[in-house]
Enzyme design. Sequence first.
Site, PDB file in Angstrom:
ATOM      1  CG  ASP A 146      -5.474  -0.100   8.040  1.00  6.38           C
ATOM      2  OD1 ASP A 146      -6.398   0.071   7.219  1.00  6.38           O
ATOM      3  OD2 ASP A 146      -5.360  -1.136   8.730  1.00  6.38           O
ATOM      4  CE1 TYR A 154      -0.237  -3.964   2.878  1.00  6.10           C
ATOM      5  CE2 TYR A 154      -1.343  -5.532   1.427  1.00  6.10           C
ATOM      6  CZ  TYR A 154      -1.258  -4.277   2.013  1.00  6.10           C
ATOM      7  OH  TYR A 154      -2.217  -3.324   1.720  1.00  6.10           O
TER       8      TYR A 154
END
Length: 240
Positions: free
Chosen positions: A51, A109
């Site tokens: 994002d 992540y």
Amino acid sequence: MRVKAVITYDGSAFFGFQRQKSTKETVTSAIEDALKSLKIDSTITGSGRTDRGVHATGQVIHFDLPSYWRDLEKLKLNLNRKLDAIAIKHIAKVDDHFHARFSAKKRLYRYLFKTEAPSIFEKKYISTYEPFDPALLQKALNCFIGEHDFKYFHKTGSDTHTTVRCIYQARYRKINHYHFIYFEANGFLRSQVRMMIESAMQCAKGQMQLSELQEQIEGIKRYTHRLAPPEGLYLARILY
């Protein structure tokens, strides 16, 4: 010749990883423009998209080179000279069947945050949360481990035929004044990591019950769709 490159980038400089019609300020467009300046007319494919504002320390891409490009270290040097807020860490020749996204087995992540205001030098790279219960946070993270249908943990627009994903690890760690959350999975849906972090933090702050989180994971009821701030999120590693 197909090559695989491991890249890192400062997500605050871009409107996300994926190419967009409305802007050229994306990681993909920046790299493809750099390639074109070297007379390499190739599109790139990433292991996944991030994002706007999300960073990467281990994003993987692949692209195809003309046969006359043999010196990959020289290519890496030339690209890094042309790129701003992006760096090529490694580049290597791979099999023509290699695919940065579909060949990936695991994705990791890392989320970094503080419970106090970040310094002016940290604001783009560290998120902030109010004080929380670390034990409750880990209990919430444990709820995600395993294979689940994450239909209530993603934004629309995910390019996938299924919302089922397997989470291998979900853990919390504190180092000095810094807090870390790690997720490792076979794949993630669009904004899934940010949504999982936010819901876990809501539990850790007593704003959401663990039973409610479990119901959302099981697809019974959606209790929240809020996203964690993007600044502290890093695509850390892709395993093949």
